[in-house]
Design a protein around this motif. Structure first.
Motif, PDB file in Angstrom:
ATOM      1  N   GLU A  85     -11.472  -9.795 -11.812  1.00 25.10           N
ATOM      2  CA  GLU A  85     -10.480  -9.719 -12.870  1.00 25.10           C
ATOM      3  C   GLU A  85      -9.282 -10.661 -12.713  1.00 25.10           C
ATOM      4  O   GLU A  85      -8.688 -11.070 -13.708  1.00 25.10           O
ATOM      5  CB  GLU A  85      -9.946  -8.283 -12.982  1.00 25.10           C
ATOM      6  CG  GLU A  85     -10.985  -7.253 -13.381  1.00 25.10           C
ATOM      7  CD  GLU A  85     -11.320  -7.303 -14.856  1.00 25.10           C
ATOM      8  OE1 GLU A  85     -10.831  -8.209 -15.559  1.00 25.10           O
ATOM      9  OE2 GLU A  85     -12.089  -6.434 -15.310  1.00 25.10           O
ATOM     10  N   GLY A  86      -8.856 -10.958 -11.486  1.00 24.20           N
ATOM     11  CA  GLY A  86      -7.628 -11.722 -11.302  1.00 24.20           C
ATOM     12  C   GLY A  86      -6.378 -10.886 -11.522  1.00 24.20           C
ATOM     13  O   GLY A  86      -5.336 -11.404 -11.922  1.00 24.20           O
ATOM     14  N   SER A  87      -6.461  -9.577 -11.245  1.00 24.37           N
ATOM     15  CA  SER A  87      -5.346  -8.680 -11.541  1.00 24.37           C
ATOM     16  C   SER A  87      -4.278  -8.644 -10.443  1.00 24.37           C
ATOM     17  O   SER A  87      -3.127  -8.340 -10.725  1.00 24.37           O
ATOM     18  CB  SER A  87      -5.872  -7.253 -11.757  1.00 24.37           C
ATOM     19  OG  SER A  87      -6.717  -7.197 -12.875  1.00 24.37           O
ATOM     20  N   ARG A  88      -4.664  -8.919  -9.212  1.00 23.87           N
ATOM     21  CA  ARG A  88      -3.672  -8.891  -8.132  1.00 23.87           C
ATOM     22  C   ARG A  88      -3.200 -10.287  -7.750  1.00 23.87           C
ATOM     23  O   ARG A  88      -2.008 -10.502  -7.532  1.00 23.87           O
ATOM     24  CB  ARG A  88      -4.251  -8.196  -6.898  1.00 23.87           C
ATOM     25  CG  ARG A  88      -3.239  -8.079  -5.764  1.00 23.87           C
ATOM     26  CD  ARG A  88      -3.768  -7.351  -4.540  1.00 23.87           C
ATOM     27  NE  ARG A  88      -2.743  -7.276  -3.503  1.00 23.87           N
ATOM     28  CZ  ARG A  88      -2.945  -6.783  -2.287  1.00 23.87           C
ATOM     29  NH1 ARG A  88      -4.132  -6.299  -1.942  1.00 23.87           N
ATOM     30  NH2 ARG A  88      -1.952  -6.762  -1.405  1.00 23.87           N
ATOM     31  N   PHE A  89      -4.108 -11.224  -7.634  1.00 31.07           N
ATOM     32  CA  PHE A  89      -3.777 -12.600  -7.271  1.00 31.07           C
ATOM     33  C   PHE A  89      -4.125 -13.527  -8.433  1.00 31.07           C
ATOM     34  O   PHE A  89      -5.037 -13.226  -9.214  1.00 31.07           O
ATOM     35  CB  PHE A  89      -4.555 -13.025  -6.024  1.00 31.07           C
ATOM     36  CG  PHE A  89      -4.217 -12.224  -4.797  1.00 31.07           C
ATOM     37  CD1 PHE A  89      -3.126 -12.558  -4.011  1.00 31.07           C
ATOM     38  CD2 PHE A  89      -4.989 -11.130  -4.432  1.00 31.07           C
ATOM     39  CE1 PHE A  89      -2.811 -11.814  -2.880  1.00 31.07           C
ATOM     40  CE2 PHE A  89      -4.689 -10.374  -3.305  1.00 31.07           C
ATOM     41  CZ  PHE A  89      -3.589 -10.716  -2.523  1.00 31.07           C
ATOM     42  N   PRO A  90      -3.445 -14.669  -8.576  1.00 30.24           N
ATOM     43  CA  PRO A  90      -3.741 -15.608  -9.671  1.00 30.24           C
ATOM     44  C   PRO A  90      -5.021 -16.397  -9.408  1.00 30.24           C
ATOM     45  O   PRO A  90      -5.005 -17.626  -9.228  1.00 30.24           O
ATOM     46  CB  PRO A  90      -2.498 -16.515  -9.689  1.00 30.24           C
ATOM     47  CG  PRO A  90      -2.021 -16.512  -8.273  1.00 30.24           C
ATOM     48  CD  PRO A  90      -2.290 -15.120  -7.760  1.00 30.24           C
ATOM     49  N   LEU A  91      -6.128 -15.693  -9.402  1.00 34.80           N
ATOM     50  CA  LEU A  91      -7.437 -16.291  -9.143  1.00 34.80           C
ATOM     51  C   LEU A  91      -8.486 -15.292  -9.622  1.00 34.80           C
ATOM     52  O   LEU A  91      -8.286 -14.081  -9.527  1.00 34.80           O
ATOM     53  CB  LEU A  91      -7.574 -16.582  -7.659  1.00 34.80           C
ATOM     54  CG  LEU A  91      -8.915 -16.522  -6.957  1.00 34.80           C
ATOM     55  CD1 LEU A  91      -8.943 -17.563  -5.843  1.00 34.80           C
ATOM     56  CD2 LEU A  91      -9.087 -15.144  -6.332  1.00 34.80           C
ATOM     57  N   THR A  92      -9.570 -15.794 -10.176  1.00 29.90           N
ATOM     58  CA  THR A  92     -10.640 -14.928 -10.668  1.00 29.90           C
ATOM     59  C   THR A  92     -11.959 -15.263  -9.971  1.00 29.90           C
ATOM     60  O   THR A  92     -12.130 -16.351  -9.425  1.00 29.90           O
ATOM     61  CB  THR A  92     -10.829 -15.092 -12.181  1.00 29.90           C
ATOM     62  OG1 THR A  92     -11.041 -16.477 -12.480  1.00 29.90           O
ATOM     63  CG2 THR A  92      -9.607 -14.598 -12.943  1.00 29.90           C
ATOM     64  N   TYR A  93     -12.895 -14.304 -10.012  1.00 29.85           N
ATOM     65  CA  TYR A  93     -14.249 -14.479  -9.459  1.00 29.85           C
ATOM     66  C   TYR A  93     -14.239 -14.789  -7.967  1.00 29.85           C
ATOM     67  O   TYR A  93     -15.068 -15.545  -7.476  1.00 29.85           O
ATOM     68  CB  TYR A  93     -15.021 -15.581 -10.209  1.00 29.85           C
ATOM     69  CG  TYR A  93     -14.965 -15.460 -11.697  1.00 29.85           C
ATOM     70  CD1 TYR A  93     -15.492 -14.347 -12.350  1.00 29.85           C
ATOM     71  CD2 TYR A  93     -14.387 -16.456 -12.473  1.00 29.85           C
ATOM     72  CE1 TYR A  93     -15.424 -14.227 -13.729  1.00 29.85           C
ATOM     73  CE2 TYR A  93     -14.317 -16.356 -13.853  1.00 29.85           C
ATOM     74  CZ  TYR A  93     -14.834 -15.241 -14.475  1.00 29.85           C
ATOM     75  OH  TYR A  93     -14.767 -15.127 -15.844  1.00 29.85           O
ATOM     76  N   TRP A  94     -13.309 -14.175  -7.224  1.00 28.09           N
ATOM     77  CA  TRP A  94     -13.273 -14.403  -5.786  1.00 28.09           C
ATOM     78  C   TRP A  94     -14.567 -13.921  -5.131  1.00 28.09           C
ATOM     79  O   TRP A  94     -15.051 -14.550  -4.186  1.00 28.09           O
ATOM     80  CB  TRP A  94     -12.057 -13.706  -5.191  1.00 28.09           C
ATOM     81  CG  TRP A  94     -11.919 -13.782  -3.703  1.00 28.09           C
ATOM     82  CD1 TRP A  94     -11.948 -12.756  -2.812  1.00 28.09           C
ATOM     83  CD2 TRP A  94     -11.722 -14.969  -2.911  1.00 28.09           C
ATOM     84  NE1 TRP A  94     -11.781 -13.213  -1.523  1.00 28.09           N
ATOM     85  CE2 TRP A  94     -11.636 -14.571  -1.550  1.00 28.09           C
ATOM     86  CE3 TRP A  94     -11.600 -16.324  -3.222  1.00 28.09           C
ATOM     87  CZ2 TRP A  94     -11.441 -15.469  -0.522  1.00 28.09           C
ATOM     88  CZ3 TRP A  94     -11.409 -17.226  -2.175  1.00 28.09           C
ATOM     89  CH2 TRP A  94     -11.325 -16.796  -0.853  1.00 28.09           C
ATOM     90  N   GLY A  95     -15.138 -12.831  -5.617  1.00 32.44           N
ATOM     91  CA  GLY A  95     -16.374 -12.311  -5.036  1.00 32.44           C
ATOM     92  C   GLY A  95     -17.564 -13.201  -5.300  1.00 32.44           C
ATOM     93  O   GLY A  95     -18.176 -13.756  -4.378  1.00 32.44           O
ATOM     94  N   SER A  96     -17.921 -13.373  -6.572  1.00 28.24           N
ATOM     95  CA  SER A  96     -19.070 -14.215  -6.906  1.00 28.24           C
ATOM     96  C   SER A  96     -18.790 -15.680  -6.609  1.00 28.24           C
ATOM     97  O   SER A  96     -19.712 -16.453  -6.324  1.00 28.24           O
ATOM     98  CB  SER A  96     -19.439 -14.043  -8.381  1.00 28.24           C
ATOM     99  OG  SER A  96     -18.334 -14.332  -9.228  1.00 28.24           O
ATOM    100  N   GLY A  97     -17.520 -16.074  -6.634  1.00 26.82           N
ATOM    101  CA  GLY A  97     -17.180 -17.459  -6.312  1.00 26.82           C
ATOM    102  C   GLY A  97     -17.506 -17.827  -4.880  1.00 26.82           C
ATOM    103  O   GLY A  97     -17.912 -18.957  -4.591  1.00 26.82           O
TER     104      GLY A  97
END
Length: 431
Positions: free
Chosen positions: A141-153
């Motif tokens: 989601e990017g709800s805590r840090f300004p970054l999305t798809y940290w898992g699948s990325g």
């Protein structure tokens, strides 16, 4: 991959009532982790509620007989080893994190559905030919840090635990610090490599987050592709001053300028027409006091379109227009683009199989694009991926009010079960 149509379906359709009961229980069970008093759910990456939810899922997977493991960034897997494990792995799942005060279905449905489907297939048909796995991605989601798809990325190689971005949450804690505090990104967590090279297909089941299926009266959304998305943060700097003693003509009011900018971007997006959408969803004032003219304002822009060229054109035009507005008001404007996701088409073969399943099982369906981003678009970069939707009541999502009926949830799991059977069990070989 080879499209073999109806030969990939088991003769017996999945037991919908059985799937429905198991699925609904799992979704409500998972919603307890991060639940608030107003009916919402908040599970931000690496927080206590997130850790509790992943740990509970791991225990549930183990009790179901799956081989369970985390990778070093916190993605959680449950595995059924295939009779021919060297052939590779069929993966399904979604993300465990939520937005702040979100609903119980977004992300969680895909995880509960994957677990339900794997257990049904294992109990009904035994060991698959290919490895079958479910994943609970650590973040999307990017709800805590300004970054999305940290898992699948990390799974796809877009990111790496060896090169953690230097980003911070609202409390000033870095992503690296949060990972270490949660027990990840350390030597002890490196038993399983993050990047996957054994994946033969990824299937994600998700609520639609829109009203198309409900309005069309259809059970299944067959997603052809996912729109492109850009996210930017703009900072407007003016001059903080006394609200009572500063004449209107002498003010450099950052908020007044930002308000005009928001209106400008709304009109610009409307001029592009559908499917362009643009949203200012977060705005921060400094010093944020009733009797002080705001000296600084930060706001975000989320822009989406199915055509990458149109999306880039809009963002360039918006930036130029905002710059002109800032100059006219004597304000300083800076911007930072922190997300740039190109439109992604889902795998044509897999989406064709989904349509075949819907035809043969008599599920009504609609071909569509997704206006929201999903892990499937990241996974498509390393293996064939499919995204399947079920209806959202009223099109509501990212809210405690999001809801999908048990029957609609079960229809999606039925399609997922048939597809996983064709990919992992069919003797003709799906891959």
């Amino acid at each position: 991959m080879r499209h073999a149509g109806s030969s990939r379906l088991p003769e017996e359709a999945p037991d919908i009532s059985r799937l429905s009961d198991s699925l609904e229980e799992a979704i409500h069970w998972l919603s307890r982790y991060g639940a608030d008093s107003e009916g919402g759910v908040t599970r931000l990456l690496y927080t206590d509620s997130w850790q509790q939810a992943q740990a509970a899922l791991a225990e549930r997977m183990q009790q179901a007989g799956l081989e369970v493991y985390y990778d070093e960034v916190g993605n959680l897997y449950g595995r059924i080893e295939g009779a021919q494990p060297h052939l590779g792995t069929i993966l399904t799942g979604s993300h465990i994190d939520t937005v702040r005060h979100g609903g119980k279905y977004d992300g969680a449905y895909g995880i509960a559905a994957g677990l339900t489907a794997l257990l049904y297939l294992a109990q009904r048909y035994g060991k698959p030919r290919y490895n079958l796995e479910i994943v609970s991605f650590c973040e999307e989601e990017g709800s805590r840090f300004p970054l999305t798809y940290w898992g699948s990325g990390n799974v796809s190689g877009r990111y790496s635990p060896d090169r953690v971005p230097d980003i911070y949450d609202d409390a000033g804690l870095s992503l690296k610090e949060a990972m270490l505090a949660a027990g990840f990104c350390s030597q002890a967590s490196r038993a399983w490599t993050v990047r996957r090279e054994d994946l033969r297909a990824f299937i994600e089941l998700h609520i639609e987050q829109g009203a198309v299926l409900e309005r069309e009266g259809s059970s299944i959304g067959v997603v052809q592709g996912i729109v492109g998305q850009k996210r930017l943060t703009f900072e407007v700097i003016g001059e903080a001053n006394h609200a009572g003693t500063t004449p209107m003509a002498w003010r450099r009011d950052a908020l007044a300028g930002a308000a005009e900018m928001v209106g400008y971007m709304e009109k610009l997006a409307q001029s592009y027409g559908p499917p362009m959408v643009a949203t200012v969803g977060s705005l921060t004032l400094t010093p944020n006091l009733a009797n002080v003219i705001p000296g600084k304002v930060s706001f975000t822009l989320d822009a989406r379109h199915s055509d990458g060229g149109e999306l880039s054109s809009f963002c360039s035009e918006a930036a130029a227009g905002l710059g002109d507005l800032a100059a006219r008001r004597g304000l300083i404007l800076t911007s930072h683009e922190w997300m740039n996701a190109e439109p992604v088409m889902m795998d044509a073969e897999l989406t064709g199989w989904v349509e075949d399943i819907c035809t043969q099982r008599d599920w009504s369906r609609v071909r569509m694009f997704s206006g929201a981003g999903h892990d499937a678009q990241v996974m498509q970069s390393i293996c064939p991926a499919a995204l399947v939707f079920v209806p959202s009541r009223g099109g509501v999502s990212h809210s405690p009010d999001e809801y999908t009926s048990a029957e609609e949830l079960a229809a999606g799991v039925s399609v997922l079960t048939d597809l996983l059977y064709g990919l992992a069990y069919d003797k003709e070989g799906a891959l």
